[in-house]
Design a protein around this motif. Structure first.
Motif, PDB file in Angstrom:
ATOM      1  N   UNK A  58       0.835  -1.202   0.000  1.00  0.00           N
ATOM      2  CA  UNK A  58       0.000   0.000   0.000  1.00  0.00           C
ATOM      3  C   UNK A  58       0.874   1.258   0.000  1.00  0.00           C
ATOM      4  N   UNK A  59       0.467   2.252  -0.773  1.00  0.00           N
ATOM      5  CA  UNK A  59       1.159   3.549  -0.783  1.00  0.00           C
ATOM      6  C   UNK A  59       0.121   4.634  -0.525  1.00  0.00           C
ATOM      7  N   UNK A  60       0.314   5.396   0.557  1.00  0.00           N
ATOM      8  CA  UNK A  60      -0.622   6.466   0.910  1.00  0.00           C
ATOM      9  C   UNK A  60       0.167   7.745   1.201  1.00  0.00           C
ATOM     10  N   UNK A  61      -0.517   8.876   1.045  1.00  0.00           N
ATOM     11  CA  UNK A  61       0.084  10.161   1.384  1.00  0.00           C
ATOM     12  C   UNK A  61      -0.744  10.793   2.503  1.00  0.00           C
ATOM     13  N   UNK A  62      -0.045  11.259   3.545  1.00  0.00           N
ATOM     14  CA  UNK A  62      -0.704  11.967   4.644  1.00  0.00           C
ATOM     15  C   UNK A  62      -0.347  13.445   4.510  1.00  0.00           C
ATOM     16  N   UNK A  63      -1.363  14.300   4.437  1.00  0.00           N
ATOM     17  CA  UNK A  63      -1.147  15.719   4.203  1.00  0.00           C
ATOM     18  C   UNK A  63      -1.795  16.568   5.294  1.00  0.00           C
ATOM     19  N   UNK A  64      -1.147  17.669   5.597  1.00  0.00           N
ATOM     20  CA  UNK A  64      -1.722  18.720   6.431  1.00  0.00           C
ATOM     21  C   UNK A  64      -1.848  19.973   5.566  1.00  0.00           C
ATOM     22  N   UNK A  65      -3.014  20.600   5.602  1.00  0.00           N
ATOM     23  CA  UNK A  65      -3.290  21.802   4.796  1.00  0.00           C
ATOM     24  C   UNK A  65      -3.708  22.916   5.745  1.00  0.00           C
ATOM     25  N   UNK A  66      -3.103  24.085   5.574  1.00  0.00           N
ATOM     26  CA  UNK A  66      -3.408  25.218   6.452  1.00  0.00           C
ATOM     27  C   UNK A  66      -3.522  26.498   5.624  1.00  0.00           C
ATOM     28  N   UNK A  67      -4.311  27.465   6.125  1.00  0.00           N
ATOM     29  CA  UNK A  67      -4.454  28.774   5.466  1.00  0.00           C
ATOM     30  C   UNK A  67      -3.392  29.705   6.041  1.00  0.00           C
ATOM     31  N   UNK A  68      -2.455  30.127   5.196  1.00  0.00           N
ATOM     32  CA  UNK A  68      -1.316  30.918   5.677  1.00  0.00           C
ATOM     33  C   UNK A  68      -1.745  32.308   6.177  1.00  0.00           C
ATOM     34  N   UNK A  69      -2.688  32.920   5.483  1.00  0.00           N
ATOM     35  CA  UNK A  69      -3.103  34.277   5.868  1.00  0.00           C
ATOM     36  C   UNK A  69      -4.394  34.264   6.681  1.00  0.00           C
ATOM     37  N   UNK A  70      -4.574  33.216   7.469  1.00  0.00           N
ATOM     38  CA  UNK A  70      -5.777  33.059   8.292  1.00  0.00           C
ATOM     39  C   UNK A  70      -5.954  34.253   9.244  1.00  0.00           C
ATOM     40  N   UNK A  71      -4.881  34.586   9.971  1.00  0.00           N
ATOM     41  CA  UNK A  71      -4.963  35.685  10.932  1.00  0.00           C
ATOM     42  C   UNK A  71      -5.236  37.011  10.261  1.00  0.00           C
ATOM     43  N   UNK A  72      -4.635  37.234   9.088  1.00  0.00           N
ATOM     44  CA  UNK A  72      -4.840  38.491   8.360  1.00  0.00           C
ATOM     45  C   UNK A  72      -6.283  38.616   7.866  1.00  0.00           C
ATOM     46  N   UNK A  73      -6.858  37.507   7.389  1.00  0.00           N
ATOM     47  CA  UNK A  73      -8.259  37.527   6.947  1.00  0.00           C
ATOM     48  C   UNK A  73      -9.170  37.865   8.116  1.00  0.00           C
ATOM     49  N   UNK A  74      -8.900  37.270   9.267  1.00  0.00           N
ATOM     50  CA  UNK A  74      -9.721  37.509  10.469  1.00  0.00           C
ATOM     51  C   UNK A  74      -9.601  38.963  10.914  1.00  0.00           C
ATOM     52  N   UNK A  75      -8.378  39.489  10.855  1.00  0.00           N
ATOM     53  CA  UNK A  75      -8.150  40.863  11.308  1.00  0.00           C
ATOM     54  C   UNK A  75      -8.816  41.879  10.384  1.00  0.00           C
ATOM     55  N   UNK A  76      -8.754  41.627   9.062  1.00  0.00           N
ATOM     56  CA  UNK A  76      -9.274  42.605   8.097  1.00  0.00           C
ATOM     57  C   UNK A  76     -10.774  42.478   7.853  1.00  0.00           C
ATOM     58  N   UNK A  77     -11.294  41.235   7.843  1.00  0.00           N
ATOM     59  CA  UNK A  77     -12.688  41.051   7.407  1.00  0.00           C
ATOM     60  C   UNK A  77     -13.574  40.335   8.430  1.00  0.00           C
ATOM     61  N   UNK A  78     -13.001  39.809   9.488  1.00  0.00           N
ATOM     62  CA  UNK A  78     -13.818  39.237  10.537  1.00  0.00           C
ATOM     63  C   UNK A  78     -14.093  37.747  10.389  1.00  0.00           C
ATOM     64  N   UNK A  79     -14.924  37.242  11.309  1.00  0.00           N
ATOM     65  CA  UNK A  79     -15.166  35.801  11.393  1.00  0.00           C
ATOM     66  C   UNK A  79     -15.901  35.258  10.175  1.00  0.00           C
ATOM     67  N   UNK A  80     -16.780  36.021   9.580  1.00  0.00           N
ATOM     68  CA  UNK A  80     -17.512  35.521   8.413  1.00  0.00           C
ATOM     69  C   UNK A  80     -16.569  35.205   7.262  1.00  0.00           C
ATOM     70  N   UNK A  81     -15.576  36.045   7.069  1.00  0.00           N
ATOM     71  CA  UNK A  81     -14.594  35.797   6.007  1.00  0.00           C
ATOM     72  C   UNK A  81     -13.750  34.574   6.333  1.00  0.00           C
ATOM     73  N   UNK A  82     -13.411  34.414   7.615  1.00  0.00           N
ATOM     74  CA  UNK A  82     -12.655  33.230   8.039  1.00  0.00           C
ATOM     75  C   UNK A  82     -13.456  31.972   7.745  1.00  0.00           C
TER      76      UNK A  82
END
Length: 496
Positions: free
Chosen positions: A351-375
């Motif tokens: 078996x060959x599988x890939x385990x990935x982690x995905x994150x939003x790099x500008x998460x904090x900036x989106x929250x700061x500029x546009x609020x929770x709805x944008x997040x």
């Protein structure tokens, strides 16, 4: 009146008994059918798994044998790495006062005898078109080629530059490597066939057989060969014309064949006739016990004159609300970890599988500029892309406020193809994530992806997670969405 009442009661009792008998018969027949279907699916699944395992194992063996042959060729051809040795033939010395330069011949001969002793060659020699030999030739080889070695080897070579050869006069105990150096010179060496034994797994697994054969099905080397192996070789030979690797199976075995060398085939056979017999006995015992239980329940019901069947109970394996992310609908926390660990524990060899982690790099900036709805909008859009790529047959969820995890299966019997598929898939994922934007032109959603490969990097979930985390942190440094693999990071660190 009493007589009519008695007859009515008797008729009701008889009707209930008949209904009980009919119901019981239907239950028994349904149970028997279920047992037969269960037996079929158990045997079929075991056969499929065995076929996949044998296919994968045999492909790896073929690669190992080819690597071994390549290594032996490299060792054998060391003698021609020297231009003076390579050019040492009759044509060079025709105008010499002697037919052969004795000094050079002795030097070549000493070198070849040294090589022969070092690498356990039975024969190691240069052969010229007048049958002059420089090097070591065993009596067995002289006998096999009837003292006309050059002519016989030239016939075997035909228009080929090199050849692995065995079965000369029916002798499969020796392997010959033959290479033409020029129009009048041939380099040859031989080893005992059983040196290939180290390539095959240890023979303590008695249900596994391995055999190396030529195009005619003649045995060159074998481990645990049996009548089942012979049957498998016969069936595989009929499939060779369609290209290799190929696999066949039956109720007794699963077998696979892969080509190696110029005209050889390595065959692996898993004999599970004993295992299937054991499964059949277990199923028969279980069927007997359950059959008796059904009969007892039937007669108890008949005696009680009860036609009422108990209500069905439906078991629903649902996750608790605490384990579901309300925004994206993905499982998370301990539930996600349990699913991934269980999937890793249940996967088969190859078996060959890939385990990935995905994150939003500008998460904090989106929250700061546009609020929770944008997040929330950003999280929903990223999860939608992941669902599009991996939502059908793979596992995905959330491991944190701003972190998604994916375990995706890319199993292929060819490991190189599996890794290529992973890279192609992730390149497409990078493109999709790179195009994500918030509504009303509020800017891009910038993502990072870190990945680790099972089982290349690790076969343990905790280790895979840490490796993917390291890769994710490295991906955070890039401007565009660029997946970073743990193996690449480790290699870069070593090169520093």
């Amino acid at each position: 009146m009493n007589s009519k009442k008695a007859k009515a009661v008797s008729a009701v009792a008889s009707a209930r008994r008949r209904m009980g008998i009919i119901s019981g018969t239907i239950i028994i027949l349904a149970f028997a059918a279920a047992v037969i279907v269960a037996v079929y699916f158990v045997l079929d699944q075991n056969t499929t798994m065995s076929r996949q395992n044998v296919y994968t194992m045999n492909s790896q063996l073929a690669n190992s044998i080819q690597s071994r042959l390549d290594k032996m060729e490299e060792i054998t051809t060391r003698v021609i790495q020297s231009d003076s040795y390579k050019k040492f033939d009759e044509s060079v010395y025709k105008n010499s006062s002697r037919k052969y330069d004795i000094r050079m011949e002795n030097e070549v001969k000493e070198f070849m005898l040294y090589m022969s002793t070092t690498d356990n060659y039975n024969d190691f020699f240069l052969l010229y078109d007048d049958n002059h030999i420089v090097g070591r030739v065993s009596n067995a080889t002289n006998s096999s080629f009837e003292n006309n070695i050059y002519s016989k080897l030239s016939t075997y070579l035909k228009d080929r530059q090199k050849l692995w050869l065995t079965g000369v006069k029916g002798d499969y105990d020796r392997l010959y490597f033959v290479r033409r150096l020029n129009s009048g010179t041939i380099l040859a060496g031989s080893i005992f066939t059983n040196v290939m034994k180290s390539v095959f797994p240890e023979d303590d697994a008695k249900h596994l057989s391995f055999i190396l054969v030529d195009d005619g099905g003649n045995e060159i080397f074998s481990v645990n060969r049996s009548s089942v192996t012979d049957e498998a070789v016969k069936n595989l030979k009929s499939e060779w014309s369609n290209g290799e690797p190929v696999a066949v199976d039956s109720l007794k075995y699963a077998a696979s064949s892969s080509r190696c060398g110029s005209n050889w085939h390595v065959i692996s056979v898993s004999d599970f006739s004993a295992r299937n017999s054991r499964y059949l006995r277990i199923l028969i015992y279980c069927a007997s016990i359950l059959g008796v239980s059904v009969v007892i329940v039937f007669f108890v019901g008949l005696l009680l004159s009860s036609s009422k069947m108990p209500d069905n109970i439906i078991y629903r394996g649902q996750y608790s609300t605490e384990s579901i992310d309300k925004l994206t609908g993905l499982i998370m926390n301990e539930a996600l970890e349990n699913v991934i660990v269980d999937k890793i524990d249940r996967c088969i060899n190859g078996t060959t599988m890939v385990f990935m982690l995905v994150s939003i790099k500008n998460y904090g900036l989106i929250n700061e500029n546009y609020g929770e709805n944008a997040v929330d909008e950003a999280l929903v859009k990223v999860s939608a892309v992941l669902r599009e790529f991996y939502g059908k047959k793979n596992t995905m969820g959330k491991t944190g406020e701003n972190e998604f995890a994916v375990l995706a299966d890319f199993t292929d019997f060819d490991l190189f193809k599996a890794h290529d598929r992973i890279k192609d898939n992730i390149r497409q994922l990078e493109g999709e994530l790179d195009e994500l934007e918030l509504e009303n032109e509020r800017g891009r959603i910038m993502c990072a992806v870190g990945a680790a490969i099972y089982p290349d990097d690790s076969d343990d979930y905790d280790v895979l997670y840490e490796q993917a985390k390291i890769s994710l942190e490295d991906s955070m440094k890039t401007r565009a969405c660029k997946c970073r693999f743990y193996k690449d990071i480790s290699k870069e660190n070593k090169d520093k």
